[in-house]
Design an enzyme around this catalytic site. Structure first.
Site, PDB file in Angstrom:
ATOM      1  CB  SER A 207      -0.990   0.111   1.318  1.00  0.00           C
ATOM      2  OG  SER A 207      -2.009   1.017   1.109  1.00  0.00           O
ATOM      3  CG  ASP A 364      -6.864  -2.282  -4.002  1.00  0.00           C
ATOM      4  OD1 ASP A 364      -7.141  -0.975  -3.477  1.00  0.00           O
ATOM      5  OD2 ASP A 364      -5.596  -2.694  -3.839  1.00  0.00           O
ATOM      6  CG  HIS A 394      -6.090  -1.793  -0.281  1.00  0.00           C
ATOM      7  ND1 HIS A 394      -5.111  -1.789  -1.290  1.00  0.00           N
ATOM      8  CD2 HIS A 394      -5.589  -1.111   0.847  1.00  0.00           C
ATOM      9  CE1 HIS A 394      -4.003  -0.778  -0.932  1.00  0.00           C
ATOM     10  NE2 HIS A 394      -4.351  -0.525   0.519  1.00  0.00           N
TER      11      HIS A 394
END
Ligand SMILES: *[C@@H]1O[C@H](CO)[C@@H](O)[C@H](O)[C@H]1NC(C)=O
Length: 424
Positions: A207, A364, A394
């Site tokens: 991320s 995501d 995600h």
């Protein structure tokens, strides 16, 4: 006197049972109502995800209330909750030495496999945790567990960087912290001290940590003052651009937990120390409207009509405003800075970066960031392995450990480690 069963069940006991049943029923409905959210049919283990999202929502709302009351910044509440639940100590375990130290003044947690004899060179991994440049810690349960597993499974030395976070610091501090720690680790004498093979060091993150890993991989690749380079980069659902918040995945997954589109934009605005009010303009792509000629070349680097396969584009159309809000780019120059948005790097930088592993999840908002970067790297001649999870959402790799197991979390983590084992 002996009561008949019917008297017992018609009596006070039965009334209490009935009430208990009614209360339980109401609570169950209320709970289901609170946590129920429509999810795509292909998402992995939807009820588990709903419970997780409901818990997050509760904490976010606590944060918002505290923020509104002027008590504290909303991310401080989230970090407080996260840390009271599980910041782990640096205990060593069988075949693993764990220690907290500092590299060039940046805190790091080092996980050293002690499986084999001293003197034999090991592989090294610089790991950068996610959390929107504002949340998370190398000491938190899921990242501590992931790095322990990486170190053990790869018989490696893992350096997990405890870079400083928003709102205390903003771009480029997070990036600089990771760069300084990496630069320190990549010195021949430091690698030797940890018995790490200089030809086998990876940089990796998830991320916002994937964002920092990609950006630092670019800088290390082009910086002649750094002699030892990363061999590979492994990016787990990375954040890579802030010019288009209407890519097909931003449109399709905007309401899929746990990373909502507005939350991702808020993380960007905080990272770049921008006015939170710009959220509304960014949702419309007003910052990159057609009348802003200075972004023409940057816009081409996030041109998903060219970079994404048609199967992913589906029925989605690009959102390009004829006229927008030009002052946003002037106020927030970080939006165009490749150190913040690695997808905006020039081709002559990309040709120098190491072989890449990119993990994406179908559900995501950041799926297309990863896909576009993979495409641009391949066009620059970089070898890319793309690992895609149809049921993935995600953050799934952080939910491969107690108390939140998701099968897609465990599977993606295993495949990620297997790729590193084969390529590092
Ligand atoms: C987007 O830009 C247009 C054209 O300048 C402007 O009228 C509109 O108010 C902007 N919207 C937002 C939310 O900033």
């Amino acid at each position: 006197m002996i009561q008949s069963p019917s008297e017992v069940f018609g009596g006070p006991v039965q009334k209490t049972m009935k009430r208990l049943f009614a209360v339980t029923l109401i609570l169950t409905i209320a709970f289901a109502y609170f946590i129920y959210i429509p999810l795509p049919s292909t998402v992995s283990e939807p009820w588990k995800l709903m419970i997780l999202a409901g818990t997050f929502r509760g904490f976010m709302q606590m944060g918002t209330v505290a923020h509104t009351l002027g008590l504290t910044h909303h991310t401080d509440v989230l970090n407080l909750v996260a840390s009271s639940f599980g910041l782990l100590g640096s205990e060593s375990s069988e075949n693993l030495r764990v220690s907290d130290t500092a590299f060039a003044g940046v805190e790091v947690r080092v996980f050293q496999s002690t499986l084999r004899e001293a003197g034999e060179l090991k592989r090294g991994v610089v790991y950068i945790h996610g959390g929107g440049w504002a949340l998370g810690s190398a000491r938190s349960g899921s990242y501590d567990c992931l790095c322990r597993k990486l170190a053990k499974d790869l018989d490696a030395v893992v350096v997990s960087v405890e870079y400083r976070l928003a709102p205390d610091v903003h771009f480029p501090v997070q990036y600089d912290d990771v760069l300084q720690a990496s630069r320190h680790f990549l010195q021949p004498e430091v690698l030797a001290q940890y018995s790490v093979d200089p030809d086998r060091v990876a940089v990796s993150g998830d991320s916002a940590g994937g964002n920092l890993a990609a950006a630092v991989a670019q800088q290390v690749a082009i910086d002649d003052s750094i002699a030892i380079k990363f061999k590979v980069q492994a990016l787990i659902y990375p954040v890579l651009q802030a010019l288009d918040f209407n890519t097909p995945s931003y449109q399709e997954s905007q309401n899929v937990p746990i990373l909502y589109r507005t939350v991702m934009i808020q993380f960007w605005l905080e990272y770049l120390a921008a006015d939170p009010e710009h959220l509304h303009a960014l949702l419309l792509n007003n910052h990159t409207a057609q009348d802003q000629n200075q972004v023409a070349s940057a816009r081409a680097k996030v041109d998903w009509v060219r970079l994404l396969p048609p199967s992913v584009q589906k029925q989605y159309k690009p959102v390009v405003q004829p006229r927008g809000t030009p002052r946003i780019l002037e106020e927030v120059p970080g939006l165009l800075d490749p150190r913040a948005s690695p997808l905006l790097a020039e081709r002559d930088v990309l040709v120098q970066v190491p072989q890449a592993y990119i993990l994406t999840c179908e559900h995501d908002v950041l799926r297309d960031d990863g896909l576009m970067y993979g495409q641009r790297l391949q066009e620059a001649g970089v070898t890319v392995t793309h690992d895609h999870y149809e049921g993935g959402f995600h953050g799934c790799i952080s939910f491969a450990f107690w108390p939140t197991y998701f099968s897609v979390g465990i599977q993606s983590m295993q495949n990620y480690i297997a790729w590193l084992d084969k390529n590092l």
